[in-house]
Design an enzyme around this catalytic site. Sequence first.
Site, mmCIF file in Angstrom:
data_model
loop_
_atom_site.group_PDB
_atom_site.id
_atom_site.type_symbol
_atom_site.label_atom_id
_atom_site.label_comp_id
_atom_site.label_asym_id
_atom_site.label_seq_id
_atom_site.Cartn_x
_atom_site.Cartn_y
_atom_site.Cartn_z
ATOM 1 C CD GLN A 78 -3.268 0.704 1.056
ATOM 2 O OE1 GLN A 78 -3.637 -0.440 1.274
ATOM 3 N NE2 GLN A 78 -4.065 1.622 0.579
ATOM 4 C CG PHE A 79 1.919 3.497 -3.696
ATOM 5 C CD1 PHE A 79 1.943 4.856 -3.970
ATOM 6 C CD2 PHE A 79 1.023 2.688 -4.382
ATOM 7 C CE1 PHE A 79 1.081 5.395 -4.917
ATOM 8 C CE2 PHE A 79 0.170 3.215 -5.320
ATOM 9 C CZ PHE A 79 0.195 4.581 -5.591
ATOM 10 C CB THR A 80 -1.961 5.225 -0.876
ATOM 11 O OG1 THR A 80 -2.543 4.104 -0.217
ATOM 12 C CG2 THR A 80 -2.136 5.099 -2.381
#
Length: 152
Positions: A78-80
Site C-alpha cells: 500500500q504505497f499510499t
Amino acid sequence: MKAVVQRVTRANVTVDGEVTGSIGGGFLVLLGVAWGDTEREAALLAAKIAKLRVFRDDAGKMNLSLLDTQGSALVISQFTLCADIKKGNRPAFTDAAPPEEANALYDRFCECLRSEGVQSVQTGVFGAEMHVELLNHGPVTILMDTEIWRKP
C-alpha cells in the site's frame, strides 16, 4: 516503513476477479515501504507485528499475540500510506520507495513474518489494483511506523 494492522475475523484480496490471498482469524497488514527503508526495518516491523498482543486471553484481556493464537496474516502492499498531504489536496507519493525496491522489501517483510513463526502469510499482488475485504474484529486497528526506531 508504515503499517496499518487490523485484527480480523477474516480477510481476502481479489485481483482481476481471482482471490490471491485469504485468511481466517489474524491480521490484515497494509504495508507502505518508504524511501530509505531497509531490510532492518522490515525485520523490526515483522517481529513487532508477530508479537503484538491484541488478541484476548481467557480472562478477556488483550494479552495474546498472533503467534500465541496461531493466527494468519494477509499482507497488502500500500504505497499510499507514504502519501505527502502537506500541500494542496492531491497527495504526492515522492516519499514512497521506487517500485522495484518496495517490492523487494515487501517480499522481505513477508519472509520475516514467516521466520518469526507466523504459519500462514498470504499476500496480494504487488502493484496490482486489488479489492480487499475484511471483517475487523473489535475493531482493533494499530498504526505503526518504523521511523520511531531510527536513531538520530
